[in-house]
Design a protein around this motif. Structure first.
Motif, PDB file in Angstrom:
ATOM      1  N   ARG A 173       0.800  -1.228   0.000  1.00  0.00           N
ATOM      2  CA  ARG A 173       0.000   0.000   0.000  1.00  0.00           C
ATOM      3  C   ARG A 173       0.831   1.276   0.000  1.00  0.00           C
ATOM      4  NH1 ARG A 173      -4.694   1.253   4.524  1.00  0.00           N
ATOM      5  NH2 ARG A 173      -4.804   3.524   4.250  1.00  0.00           N
ATOM      6  N   LEU A 174       1.943   1.273   0.682  1.00  0.00           N
ATOM      7  CA  LEU A 174       2.682   2.505   0.936  1.00  0.00           C
ATOM      8  C   LEU A 174       3.800   2.739  -0.083  1.00  0.00           C
ATOM      9  CD1 LEU A 174       3.000   2.067   4.794  1.00  0.00           C
ATOM     10  CD2 LEU A 174       1.433   3.599   3.591  1.00  0.00           C
ATOM     11  N   PRO A 175       4.185   3.987  -0.298  1.00  0.00           N
ATOM     12  CA  PRO A 175       5.331   4.278  -1.179  1.00  0.00           C
ATOM     13  C   PRO A 175       6.594   3.592  -0.647  1.00  0.00           C
ATOM     14  CG  PRO A 175       4.086   6.275  -0.703  1.00  0.00           C
ATOM     15  CD  PRO A 175       3.542   5.218   0.213  1.00  0.00           C
ATOM     16  N   LEU A 176       7.274   2.859  -1.519  1.00  0.00           N
ATOM     17  CA  LEU A 176       8.415   2.061  -1.066  1.00  0.00           C
ATOM     18  C   LEU A 176       9.587   2.924  -0.610  1.00  0.00           C
ATOM     19  CD1 LEU A 176       8.463  -0.925  -3.597  1.00  0.00           C
ATOM     20  CD2 LEU A 176       7.589  -0.852  -1.260  1.00  0.00           C
ATOM     21  N   ASN A 177       9.693   4.148  -1.129  1.00  0.00           N
ATOM     22  CA  ASN A 177      10.797   5.003  -0.673  1.00  0.00           C
ATOM     23  C   ASN A 177      10.625   5.379   0.799  1.00  0.00           C
ATOM     24  OD1 ASN A 177       8.531   6.643  -1.593  1.00  0.00           O
ATOM     25  ND2 ASN A 177       9.839   8.408  -1.223  1.00  0.00           N
ATOM     26  N   LEU A 178       9.367   5.509   1.258  1.00  0.00           N
ATOM     27  CA  LEU A 178       9.117   5.821   2.665  1.00  0.00           C
ATOM     28  C   LEU A 178       9.375   4.604   3.544  1.00  0.00           C
ATOM     29  CD1 LEU A 178       5.837   7.936   2.397  1.00  0.00           C
ATOM     30  CD2 LEU A 178       8.213   8.720   2.421  1.00  0.00           C
ATOM     31  N   VAL A 179       8.972   3.431   3.045  1.00  0.00           N
ATOM     32  CA  VAL A 179       9.231   2.189   3.789  1.00  0.00           C
ATOM     33  C   VAL A 179      10.736   1.983   3.927  1.00  0.00           C
ATOM     34  CG1 VAL A 179       8.954  -0.314   3.804  1.00  0.00           C
ATOM     35  CG2 VAL A 179       7.062   1.142   3.059  1.00  0.00           C
ATOM     36  N   ALA A 180      11.468   2.206   2.839  1.00  0.00           N
ATOM     37  CA  ALA A 180      12.927   2.048   2.871  1.00  0.00           C
ATOM     38  C   ALA A 180      13.552   2.990   3.887  1.00  0.00           C
ATOM     39  CB  ALA A 180      13.505   2.306   1.478  1.00  0.00           C
ATOM     40  N   SER A 181      13.084   4.227   3.925  1.00  0.00           N
ATOM     41  CA  SER A 181      13.617   5.202   4.884  1.00  0.00           C
ATOM     42  C   SER A 181      13.350   4.753   6.316  1.00  0.00           C
ATOM     43  CB  SER A 181      12.994   6.578   4.641  1.00  0.00           C
ATOM     44  OG  SER A 181      13.429   7.504   5.618  1.00  0.00           O
ATOM     45  N   MET A 182      12.141   4.260   6.587  1.00  0.00           N
ATOM     46  CA  MET A 182      11.807   3.828   7.935  1.00  0.00           C
ATOM     47  C   MET A 182      12.656   2.628   8.357  1.00  0.00           C
ATOM     48  SD  MET A 182       8.165   2.636   9.547  1.00  0.00           S
ATOM     49  CE  MET A 182       8.414   0.931   9.137  1.00  0.00           C
ATOM     50  N   LEU A 183      12.991   1.753   7.399  1.00  0.00           N
ATOM     51  CA  LEU A 183      13.789   0.561   7.692  1.00  0.00           C
ATOM     52  C   LEU A 183      15.291   0.831   7.581  1.00  0.00           C
ATOM     53  CD1 LEU A 183      11.636  -2.161   5.875  1.00  0.00           C
ATOM     54  CD2 LEU A 183      11.641  -1.544   8.292  1.00  0.00           C
ATOM     55  N   ASP A 184      15.655   2.085   7.383  1.00  0.00           N
ATOM     56  CA  ASP A 184      17.058   2.504   7.335  1.00  0.00           C
ATOM     57  C   ASP A 184      17.839   1.751   6.262  1.00  0.00           C
ATOM     58  OD1 ASP A 184      19.290   3.976   8.034  1.00  0.00           O
ATOM     59  OD2 ASP A 184      19.941   2.559   9.574  1.00  0.00           O
ATOM     60  N   MET A 185      17.280   1.772   5.059  1.00  0.00           N
ATOM     61  CA  MET A 185      17.991   1.177   3.915  1.00  0.00           C
ATOM     62  C   MET A 185      17.676   1.985   2.670  1.00  0.00           C
ATOM     63  SD  MET A 185      15.735  -2.287   3.111  1.00  0.00           S
ATOM     64  CE  MET A 185      15.674  -2.915   4.769  1.00  0.00           C
TER      65      MET A 185
END
Length: 318
Positions: A173-185
């Motif tokens: 559902r969510l933009p992958l760039n935001l998920v990546a930022s939250m997961l520190d990668m």
């Protein structure tokens, strides 16, 4: 930020959720009807800037919010929350101190909220409000601690698996760039890990399908009764490579081909031994031959290894 008084159905929705935690008094319910607000914000709207004091506790009726901070000119997502979650500043809860993170709408979002001043008044007046909020805050900070721990110590794959297991449906559902930022990668790392995981799932599903075919061939078609059954014969019958078949036995069943097949042969013999009519007409050696053992010695060795006693001792124990 423009807002309206919350509609009755919105308040009822929240009260029903809170009631699963602790019974709510009629007086507190009435206070919720009077104090609860309703917000509608567009994607990208900033509800709280970094350094400001948080004024509200939000409940996401529909949509998604994220916490974001800036470190060394780099924007870092600290959390993402979607439908049916409570959100406020983690670092600046109740607005006592300035928030270390901004709160931004990731999607067009509908919120139900209460001002911190009203929350504080309810804390002073109602015990059930204190208990409810304590449970909510405990979960809120437990999730935050767990998230920060896995990001500090886990590798990229562990962080990704943690996210999709604890937040099912978010990754789609969510933009992958935001998920990546939250997961520190980096985004490229997330895409690589996601692809590897999808291939792993596909491989697991493929292996499961092959296991089903193998067991159908051995059990339902009773291929274990063929005394000359070999891995080559099975591979040809199932149209699978010998290498792939060997890998399934070694890694999935964790048995050699002979151990796998002999296991079904021995189980068949044990079932026959229970039947008095069968034992009246067959010797133990005849049962072994009927079940696929080519030699007496192979049968005795396999039986004792699997069962722990000789075939005769097992028969006598029945």
């Amino acid at each position: 930020m423009p807002h309206k008084k919350a509609q009755k159905e919105d308040v009822v929705y929240i009260l029903n959720i809170l009631a699963t935690i602790y019974p709510i008094s009629e007086e507190l319910k009435q206070a919720f009807y009077e104090k609860t607000l309703r917000f509608k914000v567009k994607k990208g709207a900033i509800l709280l800037k970094e350094g400001e004091r948080s004024q509200y506790m939000y409940f996401i009726k529909k949509g998604a919010l994220m916490g974001q901070t800036i470190h060394k000119k780099k924007q870092i997502v600290t959390y993402i929350s979607i439908d049916n979650e409570f959100v406020s500043s983690i670092s600046g809860l109740h607005g006592i101190v300035p928030s270390q993170e901004a709160i931004i709408a990731v999607e067009d979002t509908e919120l139900i909220a209460m001002h911190n001043d009203d929350l504080q008044a309810l804390f002073l007046q109602y015990f059930d409000m204190n208990f409810l909020f304590r449970v909510m805050v405990e979960k809120y900070y437990r999730d935050a601690q767990e998230r920060s721990h896995i990001i500090r110590v886990g590798n990229a794959k562990e962080r990704y698996l943690y996210f999709i297991n604890t937040k099912p449906g978010y990754i789609e559902r969510l933009p992958l760039n935001l998920v990546a930022s939250m997961l520190d990668m980096k985004l490229g790392t997330l895409l690589k890990v996601q692809k590897q995981h999808q291939l792993s799932l596909q491989k697991d599903k493929e292996t499961e399908e092959w296991c089903s075919k193998i067991e159908d061939y051995i059990i339902n078609q009773e291929a274990f009764r063929y005394s000359d059954l070999s891995m080559e014969h099975m591979a040809a019958a199932l149209s699978i490579s010998i290498h792939k078949l060997s890998s399934i036995f070694n890694n999935t069943y964790q048995l050699t081909f002979s151990e796998f097949v002999n296991g079904y042969r021995i189980k068949s013999i044990q079932n026959d031994m229970i039947d008095k009519d069968i034992m009246h007409n067959y010797t133990i050696e005849a049962l072994a031959k009927k079940s696929g053992f080519a030699t007496r010695s192979a049968f005795y060795n396999a039986f004792k290894k699997a069962v722990g006693i000789t075939p005769l001792a097992y028969r006598n124990s029945l």
